[in-house]
Design a protein around this motif. Structure first.
Motif, PDB file in Angstrom:
ATOM      1  N   CYS A  21       0.709  -1.254  -0.005  1.00 49.40           N
ATOM      2  CA  CYS A  21      -0.082   0.038   0.020  1.00 49.40           C
ATOM      3  C   CYS A  21       0.919   1.340  -0.165  1.00 49.40           C
ATOM      4  O   CYS A  21       0.461   2.425  -0.373  1.00 49.40           O
ATOM      5  CB  CYS A  21      -0.942  -0.022   1.061  1.00 49.40           C
ATOM      6  N   LEU A 148      -7.099   1.060  -3.976  1.00 46.18           N
ATOM      7  CA  LEU A 148      -6.751   1.823  -2.777  1.00 46.18           C
ATOM      8  C   LEU A 148      -6.649   3.410  -3.342  1.00 46.18           C
ATOM      9  O   LEU A 148      -7.037   4.281  -2.457  1.00 46.18           O
ATOM     10  CB  LEU A 148      -5.399   1.280  -2.503  1.00 46.18           C
ATOM     11  N   MET A 151     -10.227   4.681  -3.101  1.00 44.94           N
ATOM     12  CA  MET A 151     -10.590   5.031  -1.858  1.00 44.94           C
ATOM     13  C   MET A 151      -9.742   5.995  -1.362  1.00 44.94           C
ATOM     14  O   MET A 151     -10.536   6.661  -0.471  1.00 44.94           O
ATOM     15  CB  MET A 151     -10.415   3.529  -0.885  1.00 44.94           C
ATOM     16  N   ILE A 152      -8.591   6.466  -1.547  1.00 42.48           N
ATOM     17  CA  ILE A 152      -8.011   7.368  -0.986  1.00 42.48           C
ATOM     18  C   ILE A 152      -8.664   8.596  -1.508  1.00 42.48           C
ATOM     19  O   ILE A 152      -8.851   9.681  -0.846  1.00 42.48           O
ATOM     20  CB  ILE A 152      -6.232   7.563  -1.315  1.00 42.48           C
ATOM     21  N   TRP A 157      -7.326   8.883   3.219  1.00 42.87           N
ATOM     22  CA  TRP A 157      -6.445   7.823   3.560  1.00 42.87           C
ATOM     23  C   TRP A 157      -6.537   7.302   5.143  1.00 42.87           C
ATOM     24  O   TRP A 157      -6.402   6.364   5.350  1.00 42.87           O
ATOM     25  CB  TRP A 157      -4.944   8.368   3.392  1.00 42.87           C
ATOM     26  N   THR A 160      -9.664   5.286   5.303  1.00 40.49           N
ATOM     27  CA  THR A 160      -9.473   3.818   4.631  1.00 40.49           C
ATOM     28  C   THR A 160      -8.511   2.939   5.573  1.00 40.49           C
ATOM     29  O   THR A 160      -9.070   1.713   5.619  1.00 40.49           O
ATOM     30  CB  THR A 160      -8.352   4.136   3.388  1.00 40.49           C
TER      31      THR A 160
END
Length: 396
Positions: A21, A148, A151-152, A157, A160
């Motif tokens: 990530c 990801l 989502m950020i 962040w 998440t």
């Protein structure tokens, strides 16, 4: 067994996600908490150091108390707790601490599944089963790429990471509830295998150098450097980084599924490992020679790193052939300690290599140096590995 493996695979998906990530988080962490690529290289290195350091106690725990408690407790306390620390981070130091805890939590997950396989299947089948778990678990690599990034951009962040903490705690609880331990092998303390005893096994030492470095390439590039490389050399934004990382992750999934059947088709773990890693060396050489190539070519090359750098299950299957059943937990954990320890060493060393190179020239030259930095140890490891015992008898 299917239920036991299913939740261990879910835990391994999280393990793969956490180690991948930072490449996608790098730009936003730099803006919001001042974490540089060098800082995140340290964070990822600490993840691997804590992961590797846990392999000795994990191996002992697997042989003595089984995978259910070993995996469930560590993943719940370390994995979920580390995600919470990361979510609260106000600077690089908290990211370091969060990644250390996550590394501790993730340390037993894959070894728990491998322990069950080693106790339940023949050595010839172990590589295919191990590769299947790696392939399924590598969905975490995919989730740590474009999803990801989305989502950020959508929720932030920190939110998440809070969600990840909850998911990690739920998976740990499911492992504690549903995983079934294999029947234990009772042995006297005098006959109980030790790590030092395993290291005295003839022929194991020529496998260990490649074990130390082969996963380091794909883990280092996918886990961190692909993001800064695309941003600094190719001007990529978070979305483009996520897409390239996704392509690399898909290739890693494919590689994990391919290596297992390939070693059975060739009747040899050794031939499959040598062939795949030689191609990986060629791909790294091309990246070293042409880091400024077009984004399509770079995407294909990074996918090549993911595909041919996925030989970890085949190397583990080869090493598994050396270990007796009563010490298989320690054996696979020993190999994993070398593998993850190698990632940690190269990850830490990559920071000064990159910083020295960037101070001496432009970003393109700096990353060319970094690709060469990963290439040379791979070639050295292969040089030792060619003298290893084939283990082809286990396929007959």
């Amino acid at each position: 067994m299917r239920v036991s493996i299913a939740f261990l695979v879910a835990g391994y998906v999280l393990s793969q996600f956490y180690r991948a990530c930072l490449a996608v988080l790098a730009p936003v962490l730099g803006v919001e908490i001042g974490a540089t690529p060098g800082d995140l290289a340290v964070s990822l290195g600490l993840w691997y150091i804590s992961f590797a350091a846990m392999q000795i106690p994990v191996g002992i725990a697997l042989d003595r108390i089984g995978p259910r408690l070993t995996v469930g407790v560590l993943l719940g306390v370390g994995g979920a707790g580390g995600a919470v620390v990361f979510a609260l981070a106000g600077g690089p130091l908290a990211v370091h601490l969060g990644m250390v805890l996550i590394g501790v939590g993730c340390a037993p997950v894959l070894m728990g599944a491998y322990y069950i396989f080693a106790r339940s299947f023949s050595p010839a089948v172990f590589g295919t089963a191990a590769g299947a778990v790696m392939g399924a678990g590598s969905l975490g690599n995919l989730a740590g790429a474009a999803p990801l990034a989305w989502m950020i951009e959508t929720v932030g962040w920190r939110e998440t990471l809070w969600a990840l903490a909850v998911v990690t705690a739920l998976v740990a609880a499911a492992i504690l509830r549903f995983t079934q331990d294999p029947e234990r092998i009772e042995r006297s303390d005098a006959n109980r295998g030790s790590f030092w005893g395993l290291l005295r096994i003839p022929g194991l030492w020529v496998i260990l150098p490649l074990t130390l470095v082969n996963y380091s390439v794909v883990a280092g590039l996918r886990g961190l450097w692909v993001g800064p490389f695309l941003a600094e050399v190719h001007g990529a934004d978070t979305i483009l980084i996520g897409r390239v990382a996704l392509a690399m992750g898909v290739a890693m999934v494919a590689g994990n599924f391919i290596y297992g059947p390939t070693d059975r088709l060739l009747g040899s773990h050794k031939r499959a490992v040598i062939g795949g890693n030689l191609i990986l060396a060629v791909v790294l050489a091309v990246l070293w020679a042409a880091p400024g190539a077009g984004i399509l070519q770079i995407t294909l090359l990074m996918a090549g790193v993911g595909l041919f750098g996925a030989s970890y299950p085949a190397v583990m299957a080869h090493g598994r052939t050396f270990f007796p059943n009563h010490s298989v937990g320690r054996g696979v954990s020993l190999l994993n300690m070398f593998s993850i320890g190698g990632v940690a060493i190269l990850q830490f060393a990559s920071r000064p290599v990159y910083e020295h190179a960037i101070a001496m020239g432009n970003a393109s030259d700096a990353f060319a140096t970094l690709f060469m930095f990963f290439l040379v140890p791979l070639l050295i490891g292969l040089g030792f590995y060619v003298f290893s015992r084939d283990g082809a008898a286990h396929f007959r």
